[in-house]
Design a protein around this motif. Structure first.
Motif, PDB file in Angstrom:
ATOM      1  N   GLY A  64      63.407  72.835  28.269  1.00 14.31           N
ATOM      2  CA  GLY A  64      64.654  72.713  28.922  1.00 14.31           C
ATOM      3  C   GLY A  64      65.576  72.075  29.735  1.00 14.31           C
ATOM      4  N   ARG A  65      63.968  71.692  30.706  1.00 18.26           N
ATOM      5  CA  ARG A  65      64.360  71.433  32.380  1.00 18.26           C
ATOM      6  C   ARG A  65      64.170  69.792  32.739  1.00 18.26           C
ATOM      7  NH1 ARG A  65      61.588  76.296  34.358  1.00 18.26           N
ATOM      8  NH2 ARG A  65      59.728  74.500  34.049  1.00 18.26           N
ATOM      9  N   VAL A  66      65.298  68.879  33.453  1.00 23.03           N
ATOM     10  CA  VAL A  66      65.488  67.611  33.178  1.00 23.03           C
ATOM     11  C   VAL A  66      63.628  66.960  33.915  1.00 23.03           C
ATOM     12  CG1 VAL A  66      66.026  66.278  35.016  1.00 23.03           C
ATOM     13  CG2 VAL A  66      67.484  67.544  33.363  1.00 23.03           C
ATOM     14  N   VAL A  67      63.343  65.810  34.142  1.00 25.39           N
ATOM     15  CA  VAL A  67      62.080  65.360  34.925  1.00 25.39           C
ATOM     16  C   VAL A  67      62.872  64.547  35.493  1.00 25.39           C
ATOM     17  CG1 VAL A  67      59.792  65.466  34.724  1.00 25.39           C
ATOM     18  CG2 VAL A  67      60.639  66.966  33.519  1.00 25.39           C
ATOM     19  N   THR A  68      62.394  64.444  36.462  1.00 26.39           N
ATOM     20  CA  THR A  68      62.169  63.579  37.145  1.00 26.39           C
ATOM     21  C   THR A  68      61.597  62.964  38.405  1.00 26.39           C
ATOM     22  OG1 THR A  68      63.273  64.689  39.156  1.00 26.39           O
ATOM     23  CG2 THR A  68      64.715  63.365  37.723  1.00 26.39           C
ATOM     24  N   PRO A  69      61.391  61.773  38.726  1.00 28.63           N
ATOM     25  CA  PRO A  69      59.995  61.859  39.120  1.00 28.63           C
ATOM     26  C   PRO A  69      59.892  61.880  40.854  1.00 28.63           C
ATOM     27  CG  PRO A  69      61.229  59.636  39.064  1.00 28.63           C
ATOM     28  CD  PRO A  69      62.047  60.557  38.515  1.00 28.63           C
ATOM     29  N   GLY A  70      61.158  62.756  41.542  1.00 27.37           N
ATOM     30  CA  GLY A  70      60.876  63.781  42.147  1.00 27.37           C
ATOM     31  C   GLY A  70      60.178  65.088  41.913  1.00 27.37           C
ATOM     32  N   VAL A  71      60.596  65.650  41.004  1.00 21.07           N
ATOM     33  CA  VAL A  71      59.538  67.054  40.255  1.00 21.07           C
ATOM     34  C   VAL A  71      58.546  66.636  39.899  1.00 21.07           C
ATOM     35  CG1 VAL A  71      59.637  68.318  38.315  1.00 21.07           C
ATOM     36  CG2 VAL A  71      61.468  67.721  39.220  1.00 21.07           C
ATOM     37  N   LEU A  72      58.004  65.343  39.120  1.00 17.30           N
ATOM     38  CA  LEU A  72      56.860  64.789  39.224  1.00 17.30           C
ATOM     39  C   LEU A  72      55.643  64.999  40.937  1.00 17.30           C
ATOM     40  CD1 LEU A  72      56.150  62.134  36.842  1.00 17.30           C
ATOM     41  CD2 LEU A  72      55.246  64.258  36.392  1.00 17.30           C
ATOM     42  N   ARG A  73      56.328  64.242  41.623  1.00 22.05           N
ATOM     43  CA  ARG A  73      56.857  64.269  43.636  1.00 22.05           C
ATOM     44  C   ARG A  73      55.776  65.023  44.051  1.00 22.05           C
ATOM     45  NH1 ARG A  73      59.402  60.647  44.726  1.00 22.05           N
ATOM     46  NH2 ARG A  73      61.281  62.211  45.954  1.00 22.05           N
ATOM     47  N   SER A  74      56.377  66.743  43.647  1.00 16.85           N
ATOM     48  CA  SER A  74      57.190  67.675  43.985  1.00 16.85           C
ATOM     49  C   SER A  74      55.600  68.701  43.745  1.00 16.85           C
ATOM     50  CB  SER A  74      58.146  68.302  44.046  1.00 16.85           C
ATOM     51  OG  SER A  74      57.567  70.347  44.290  1.00 16.85           O
ATOM     52  N   GLU A  75      55.749  68.494  42.452  1.00 18.52           N
ATOM     53  CA  GLU A  75      54.972  68.908  41.401  1.00 18.52           C
ATOM     54  C   GLU A  75      53.305  68.937  41.801  1.00 18.52           C
ATOM     55  OE1 GLU A  75      54.742  71.173  38.377  1.00 18.52           O
ATOM     56  OE2 GLU A  75      57.228  71.103  38.444  1.00 18.52           O
ATOM     57  N   LEU A  76      52.948  67.329  42.159  1.00 12.81           N
ATOM     58  CA  LEU A  76      51.836  66.661  41.716  1.00 12.81           C
ATOM     59  C   LEU A  76      51.156  66.185  43.581  1.00 12.81           C
ATOM     60  CD1 LEU A  76      51.725  64.477  39.249  1.00 12.81           C
ATOM     61  CD2 LEU A  76      50.530  66.964  39.204  1.00 12.81           C
ATOM     62  N   ARG A  77      52.513  66.493  44.163  1.00 13.82           N
ATOM     63  CA  ARG A  77      52.456  66.656  45.927  1.00 13.82           C
ATOM     64  C   ARG A  77      51.438  65.466  46.062  1.00 13.82           C
ATOM     65  NH1 ARG A  77      51.668  70.789  44.271  1.00 13.82           N
ATOM     66  NH2 ARG A  77      52.132  73.176  45.277  1.00 13.82           N
TER      67      ARG A  77
END
Length: 174
Positions: A64-77
């Motif tokens: 139930g969390r929002v996914v943004t490009p920033g989330v991808l950037r952070s998690e995928l480094r």
């Protein structure tokens, strides 16, 4: 004998020594899983990073969390340009939608499409079936131990990564 493999006074291993055969098996599993992802993704013109991004989106969406490009950037480094290229590629392939929702129309939220779920299922169903068959040979109690073990190994890996990142020298400033 080395400290990691030889006998120890009192029969106890030092805390830092791990059973090397288990560490090697975990390394072998990681390598084989990577080979599978490369083979399955390659057949469908998807990069490993594409599949990792979809896994991140699926995990966050399920919670139930929002996914943004920033989330991808952070998690995928990834760098910002690499993240933009990734999102563009997944959008162009029909695996991702970009929506501007809420009062802040600047924030882009990422959502997997039905095509992404279908393609992901097709990519990973052979692996899931084989793993399910292999797991069928174990009792519920054995699988509980394995579940606890894998969870502990993930936590240990995250802790080691965090510790290593904290010790890494800062990149030189321009």
């Amino acid at each position: 004998m080395s400290e990691a493999s030889g006998p120890h006074p009192g029969g106890e291993r030092p805390e830092i020594a791990a059973p090397q055969d288990l560490v090697r098996l975990l390394q072998d599993f990681t390598l084989e899983a990577n080979h599978y992802v490369d083979a399955a993704g390659g057949r469908n013109d998807m990069h490993r990073t594409d599949l990792n991004a979809l896994a991140v989106i699926m995990r966050h969406s399920a919670a139930g969390r929002v996914v943004t490009p920033g989330v991808l950037r952070s998690e995928l480094r990834l760098s910002s340009p690499a993240t933009t290229a990734l999102v563009d590629r997944l959008h162009a392939s029909g695996h991702l939608t970009r929506d501007r929702l809420g009062t802040d129309r600047r924030q882009v939220q990422l959502h997997m499409t039905p095509k992404a779920y279908r393609d992901g299922s097709a990519l990973f169903m052979p692996l899931a079936l084989r793993m399910g068959k292999a797991m069928g040979a174990y009792s519920a109690e054995e699988l509980d131990v394995v579940r606890r073990f894998i969870t502990d190994m993930i936590q240990a890996t995250v802790a080691a990564r965090t510790e290593t990142a904290e010790k890494s020298p800062s990149p030189p400033s321009a």
